[in-house]
Each structure stands twice: as C-alpha cells, then as structure tokens.
Design a protein around this motif. Structure first.
Motif, PDB file in Angstrom:
ATOM      1  N   GLN A   1      29.879   8.095   4.546  1.00  0.00           N
ATOM      2  CA  GLN A   1      30.664   7.833   5.752  1.00  0.00           C
ATOM      3  C   GLN A   1      30.726   6.324   5.999  1.00  0.00           C
ATOM      4  O   GLN A   1      29.710   5.640   5.978  1.00  0.00           O
ATOM      5  CB  GLN A   1      30.049   8.547   6.956  1.00  0.00           C
ATOM      6  N   LEU A   2      31.929   5.837   6.218  1.00  0.00           N
ATOM      7  CA  LEU A   2      32.140   4.414   6.464  1.00  0.00           C
ATOM      8  C   LEU A   2      32.159   4.136   7.966  1.00  0.00           C
ATOM      9  O   LEU A   2      32.920   4.760   8.709  1.00  0.00           O
ATOM     10  CB  LEU A   2      33.473   3.968   5.846  1.00  0.00           C
ATOM     11  N   ILE A   3      31.334   3.195   8.395  1.00  0.00           N
ATOM     12  CA  ILE A   3      31.333   2.750   9.782  1.00  0.00           C
ATOM     13  C   ILE A   3      32.273   1.550   9.918  1.00  0.00           C
ATOM     14  O   ILE A   3      32.136   0.554   9.197  1.00  0.00           O
ATOM     15  CB  ILE A   3      29.922   2.330  10.233  1.00  0.00           C
ATOM     16  N   ILE A   4      33.212   1.642  10.840  1.00  0.00           N
ATOM     17  CA  ILE A   4      34.046   0.493  11.196  1.00  0.00           C
ATOM     18  C   ILE A   4      33.744   0.175  12.655  1.00  0.00           C
ATOM     19  O   ILE A   4      34.094   0.939  13.555  1.00  0.00           O
ATOM     20  CB  ILE A   4      35.543   0.767  11.000  1.00  0.00           C
ATOM     21  N   SER A   5      33.074  -0.937  12.874  1.00  0.00           N
ATOM     22  CA  SER A   5      32.650  -1.294  14.219  1.00  0.00           C
ATOM     23  C   SER A   5      33.683  -2.185  14.896  1.00  0.00           C
ATOM     24  O   SER A   5      34.066  -3.234  14.383  1.00  0.00           O
ATOM     25  CB  SER A   5      31.303  -2.018  14.183  1.00  0.00           C
ATOM     26  N   LEU A   6      34.113  -1.765  16.094  1.00  0.00           N
ATOM     27  CA  LEU A   6      35.014  -2.545  16.925  1.00  0.00           C
ATOM     28  C   LEU A   6      34.254  -3.205  18.068  1.00  0.00           C
ATOM     29  O   LEU A   6      34.860  -3.718  19.008  1.00  0.00           O
ATOM     30  CB  LEU A   6      36.114  -1.643  17.508  1.00  0.00           C
ATOM     31  N   VAL A   7      32.935  -3.217  17.978  1.00  0.00           N
ATOM     32  CA  VAL A   7      32.074  -3.658  19.079  1.00  0.00           C
ATOM     33  C   VAL A   7      31.841  -5.161  18.998  1.00  0.00           C
ATOM     34  O   VAL A   7      31.318  -5.667  17.999  1.00  0.00           O
ATOM     35  CB  VAL A   7      30.730  -2.914  19.060  1.00  0.00           C
ATOM     36  N   SER A   8      32.198  -5.851  20.045  1.00  0.00           N
ATOM     37  CA  SER A   8      32.068  -7.303  20.073  1.00  0.00           C
ATOM     38  C   SER A   8      30.607  -7.739  20.084  1.00  0.00           C
ATOM     39  O   SER A   8      29.777  -7.179  20.798  1.00  0.00           O
ATOM     40  CB  SER A   8      32.775  -7.853  21.316  1.00  0.00           C
ATOM     41  N   GLY A   9      30.301  -8.754  19.268  1.00  0.00           N
ATOM     42  CA  GLY A   9      28.987  -9.378  19.299  1.00  0.00           C
ATOM     43  C   GLY A   9      27.898  -8.670  18.531  1.00  0.00           C
ATOM     44  O   GLY A   9      26.774  -9.168  18.438  1.00  0.00           O
ATOM     45  N   VAL A  10      28.183  -7.516  17.969  1.00  0.00           N
ATOM     46  CA  VAL A  10      27.184  -6.733  17.242  1.00  0.00           C
ATOM     47  C   VAL A  10      27.405  -6.931  15.743  1.00  0.00           C
ATOM     48  O   VAL A  10      28.421  -6.506  15.190  1.00  0.00           O
ATOM     49  CB  VAL A  10      27.262  -5.243  17.611  1.00  0.00           C
ATOM     50  N   LYS A  11      26.461  -7.579  15.100  1.00  0.00           N
ATOM     51  CA  LYS A  11      26.595  -7.936  13.692  1.00  0.00           C
ATOM     52  C   LYS A  11      26.292  -6.743  12.787  1.00  0.00           C
ATOM     53  O   LYS A  11      25.688  -5.759  13.199  1.00  0.00           O
ATOM     54  CB  LYS A  11      25.650  -9.095  13.361  1.00  0.00           C
ATOM     55  N   VAL A  12      26.733  -6.872  11.535  1.00  0.00           N
ATOM     56  CA  VAL A  12      26.451  -5.836  10.543  1.00  0.00           C
ATOM     57  C   VAL A  12      24.947  -5.603  10.446  1.00  0.00           C
ATOM     58  O   VAL A  12      24.475  -4.459  10.399  1.00  0.00           O
ATOM     59  CB  VAL A  12      27.035  -6.225   9.165  1.00  0.00           C
ATOM     60  N   LYS A  13      24.171  -6.680  10.439  1.00  0.00           N
ATOM     61  CA  LYS A  13      22.709  -6.534  10.313  1.00  0.00           C
ATOM     62  C   LYS A  13      22.107  -5.809  11.511  1.00  0.00           C
ATOM     63  O   LYS A  13      21.090  -5.107  11.368  1.00  0.00           O
ATOM     64  CB  LYS A  13      22.055  -7.895  10.127  1.00  0.00           C
ATOM     65  N   ASP A  14      22.728  -5.948  12.694  1.00  0.00           N
ATOM     66  CA  ASP A  14      22.241  -5.238  13.880  1.00  0.00           C
ATOM     67  C   ASP A  14      22.430  -3.733  13.723  1.00  0.00           C
ATOM     68  O   ASP A  14      21.572  -2.935  14.119  1.00  0.00           O
ATOM     69  CB  ASP A  14      22.981  -5.713  15.134  1.00  0.00           C
ATOM     70  N   ILE A  15      23.570  -3.357  13.163  1.00  0.00           N
ATOM     71  CA  ILE A  15      23.862  -1.944  12.943  1.00  0.00           C
ATOM     72  C   ILE A  15      22.978  -1.388  11.827  1.00  0.00           C
ATOM     73  O   ILE A  15      22.428  -0.288  11.934  1.00  0.00           O
ATOM     74  CB  ILE A  15      25.355  -1.749  12.622  1.00  0.00           C
ATOM     75  N   GLN A  16      22.806  -2.184  10.766  1.00  0.00           N
ATOM     76  CA  GLN A  16      21.965  -1.759   9.654  1.00  0.00           C
ATOM     77  C   GLN A  16      20.514  -1.565  10.084  1.00  0.00           C
ATOM     78  O   GLN A  16      19.812  -0.706   9.547  1.00  0.00           O
ATOM     79  CB  GLN A  16      22.016  -2.787   8.523  1.00  0.00           C
ATOM     80  N   PHE A  17      20.065  -2.362  11.020  1.00  0.00           N
ATOM     81  CA  PHE A  17      18.682  -2.262  11.488  1.00  0.00           C
ATOM     82  C   PHE A  17      18.382  -0.866  12.017  1.00  0.00           C
ATOM     83  O   PHE A  17      17.259  -0.361  11.893  1.00  0.00           O
ATOM     84  CB  PHE A  17      18.433  -3.306  12.577  1.00  0.00           C
TER      85      PHE A  17
ATOM     86  N   GLU B   1      30.727 -14.687  10.867  1.00  0.00           N
ATOM     87  CA  GLU B   1      30.355 -15.644  11.907  1.00  0.00           C
ATOM     88  C   GLU B   1      31.513 -15.957  12.848  1.00  0.00           C
ATOM     89  O   GLU B   1      31.313 -16.453  13.962  1.00  0.00           O
ATOM     90  CB  GLU B   1      29.843 -16.941  11.274  1.00  0.00           C
ATOM     91  N   GLN B   2      32.743 -15.668  12.413  1.00  0.00           N
ATOM     92  CA  GLN B   2      33.925 -15.964  13.224  1.00  0.00           C
ATOM     93  C   GLN B   2      34.340 -14.810  14.128  1.00  0.00           C
ATOM     94  O   GLN B   2      35.299 -14.931  14.886  1.00  0.00           O
ATOM     95  CB  GLN B   2      35.106 -16.316  12.313  1.00  0.00           C
ATOM     96  N   MET B   3      33.601 -13.714  14.104  1.00  0.00           N
ATOM     97  CA  MET B   3      34.037 -12.534  14.850  1.00  0.00           C
ATOM     98  C   MET B   3      33.967 -12.718  16.365  1.00  0.00           C
ATOM     99  O   MET B   3      34.764 -12.141  17.101  1.00  0.00           O
ATOM    100  CB  MET B   3      33.234 -11.307  14.419  1.00  0.00           C
ATOM    101  N   ILE B   4      33.038 -13.525  16.841  1.00  0.00           N
ATOM    102  CA  ILE B   4      32.996 -13.825  18.275  1.00  0.00           C
ATOM    103  C   ILE B   4      34.261 -14.568  18.675  1.00  0.00           C
ATOM    104  O   ILE B   4      34.890 -14.283  19.699  1.00  0.00           O
ATOM    105  CB  ILE B   4      31.753 -14.656  18.635  1.00  0.00           C
ATOM    106  N   SER B   5      34.650 -15.541  17.860  1.00  0.00           N
ATOM    107  CA  SER B   5      35.883 -16.287  18.126  1.00  0.00           C
ATOM    108  C   SER B   5      37.094 -15.375  18.072  1.00  0.00           C
ATOM    109  O   SER B   5      38.038 -15.528  18.862  1.00  0.00           O
ATOM    110  CB  SER B   5      36.031 -17.419  17.105  1.00  0.00           C
ATOM    111  N   ALA B   6      37.061 -14.409  17.164  1.00  0.00           N
ATOM    112  CA  ALA B   6      38.158 -13.443  17.063  1.00  0.00           C
ATOM    113  C   ALA B   6      38.259 -12.597  18.326  1.00  0.00           C
ATOM    114  O   ALA B   6      39.357 -12.253  18.778  1.00  0.00           O
ATOM    115  CB  ALA B   6      37.959 -12.555  15.837  1.00  0.00           C
ATOM    116  N   THR B   7      37.116 -12.276  18.906  1.00  0.00           N
ATOM    117  CA  THR B   7      37.118 -11.519  20.160  1.00  0.00           C
ATOM    118  C   THR B   7      37.876 -12.267  21.241  1.00  0.00           C
ATOM    119  O   THR B   7      38.726 -11.708  21.941  1.00  0.00           O
ATOM    120  CB  THR B   7      35.676 -11.255  20.628  1.00  0.00           C
ATOM    121  N   ALA B   8      37.582 -13.560  21.371  1.00  0.00           N
ATOM    122  CA  ALA B   8      38.200 -14.362  22.427  1.00  0.00           C
ATOM    123  C   ALA B   8      39.688 -14.580  22.186  1.00  0.00           C
ATOM    124  O   ALA B   8      40.509 -14.411  23.099  1.00  0.00           O
ATOM    125  CB  ALA B   8      37.486 -15.710  22.541  1.00  0.00           C
ATOM    126  N   LEU B   9      40.053 -14.969  20.968  1.00  0.00           N
ATOM    127  CA  LEU B   9      41.443 -15.331  20.698  1.00  0.00           C
ATOM    128  C   LEU B   9      42.329 -14.122  20.454  1.00  0.00           C
ATOM    129  O   LEU B   9      43.490 -14.101  20.867  1.00  0.00           O
ATOM    130  CB  LEU B   9      41.504 -16.270  19.489  1.00  0.00           C
TER     131      LEU B   9
END
Length: 271
Positions: free
Chosen positions: A93-109, A164-172
């Motif tokens: 199963q593939l996880i596609i996260s749309l959650v702002s500020g939550v990194k791949v490593k956070d989900i993997q943890f 690392e640019q995903m936070i910026s992507a959230t804003a813009l």
C-alpha cells in the motif's frame, strides 16, 4: 494493475480530500466505487455516499483492500491516525501524505521503513483540475514519484521538489489559493467603488486575474514583461501600480507568504 486502476482511500476526507476526489472523478479515469472516504463525522459525507462512494468513520476498515492511501488529516492529528492504522497497513500500500509539515521520516517512525511514502501538496483548485501540486519523497521511495505524478497530472500541473521545500510549497501553493483570492476580492471591491455592481466587479476581476495568469503560462514570460505591455508614460496603469506599491502591495504579499511558511513549519509540533 495501472495506477489509475488503483483502489483509493482518503483518510480524513475534509475540504482538500473531497476536492481531490472530485477532480479525479472529473478526469474520467475513476468511478465513485474506486474510493473509500473516512471521516469522524460521516454525516458530512452523506452526499458523496449517495453518489456511490464508500464512507466510514473507521480508518482501519477504510484502508482494507486499498492500493493507495491518501493522508489528508490535520498535522496535529496525524500521529494518532498513523498509530491507529500502523498494524493494518502493509508494504503493498502506497501512502501519499497531503499533511503539511510532516516529513517522510516522521511517518516512517510510526509505520516502519517498509511502507512506501510520497508527499504531495496540492491546492483546492484540484476539484476543477487546476491544481498546482508539489511532490517530494526521500531517496528510498523516489521510484514511486512517477506514478504519483501521473495521478496528479490528471488534476492540474505538477512539479517534483526536494522534501525540504515542502513547507514553502504549503505557503505558496496551498495557502496561495487564498492569497490570490483575496487579491481578486480587493480588485472587485475597487471595481464596486468606482462604478460596477458587486457581481459585475467580481466577474471582471476574476476573469482578468485568470487572463493575467494565462498570459504568463502561455508565453512563459515574467510578470514585468506583460506589465510593460500595458503601461505607458504618465498613464493610468502605472499611476495605479505606483499607488499600490506606495501602500505596500508587493511587500505585504511577500510577507504574507513568508509568515504563512513560518506558521506551517510549526503545525506538526502543536498540540
């Protein structure tokens, strides 16, 4: 099975999740039966249930049999949801996260290292297939990027960025929808003040904004190149632009984006 033939679950089917579903359905590649939508208050999904979507308040039940799982919950709620589904999810199963500020490593943890994870940041224009979606993951799951890109290209434009640019992507990108809508509202209010009825002013402002954006996209040009075409010495356009700048138009817009990014960075850590 191709990606567009996948069974899809939206965990946290709020505004963004349901906008995504609407866009994918309108692309003609999916049917309501391809989706399971989860939400604590399922009454808000009644209209979609009546159209043939599977709806449940049980996230564990919701991900059963799905190939693709979209996480569309609030950052403050994501850990609870991940812990809830951690024992039921598998590496197919593939996880596609749309959650702002939550990194791949956070989900993997929480889910473990063997669950494929890709992050995506669309905006609500995805409902009319006009989203700008930024996509990222880590090196381990980079091979999954093309299939995620394939899906989001059904509902707008995509760009693959560093995580690392995903936070910026959230804003813009995601918050940016609201920023541009506020600019259109201001233009329509100005139109109302000078001569037009409110509905006329809004239509004119919205179509003009659409035309301005379309010029940049079609011509691959810089905004100032297009501005130069409609400004003349001592003209009304340059007079209006200068007045806006004197009152902080560009600086306010820039500051809004940077403050939004700063706020987005802290959402995951907030209780």
């Amino acid at each position: 099975m191709t990606f567009v033939e996948s069974q899809i679950t939206i965990v946290g089917a709020g505004n963004l999740g349901t906008s995504l579903v609407k866009g994918l359905i309108d692309s003609g590649n999916y049917q309501p039966s391809d989706f399971t939508l989860t939400r604590r208050n399922t009454a808000k999904l009644l209209g979609l249930k009546e159209k043939g979507f599977a709806v449940t308040a049980n996230n564990i039940k919701g991900i059963e049999g799905s190939n693709v799982i979209f996480l569309a919950v609030l950052p403050q709620k994501v850990d609870v949801v991940l812990k809830e589904i951690s024992r039921s999810i598998n590496s197919n199963q593939l996880i596609i996260s749309l959650v702002s500020g939550v990194k791949v490593k956070d989900i993997q943890f929480i889910l473990g290292d063997d669950i494929p994870i890709v992050r995506a940041m669309p905006n609500t224009a995805i409902s009319i297939r006009e989203s700008m979606t930024c996509i990222a993951t880590n090196d381990k799951w980079s091979a999954r990027i093309p299939e995620v890109k394939e899906m989001f290209e059904l509902v707008g434009e995509t760009v693959v960025i560093n995580e690392e640019q995903m936070i910026s992507a959230t804003a813009l990108c995601a918050c940016g929808i609201a920023f541009f809508l506020r600019a259109i509202r201001a233009a329509s209010q100005g139109g109302n003040e000078i001569d037009f009825h409110a509905s006329e002013a809004l239509k004119i402002a919205a179509q003009t904004a659409k035309g301005a954006a379309s010029l940049l996209i079609a011509n691959n040009s810089h905004p100032e190149d297009e501005i130069d075409k409609v400004t003349s010495p001592k003209g009304c356009t340059i007079a209006g632009l200068n007045e806006m700048e004197h009152n902080g138009f560009s600086s306010s817009f820039i500051k809004g984006i940077t403050v939004s990014a700063k706020q987005a960075r802290g959402l995951y850590s907030e209780e």
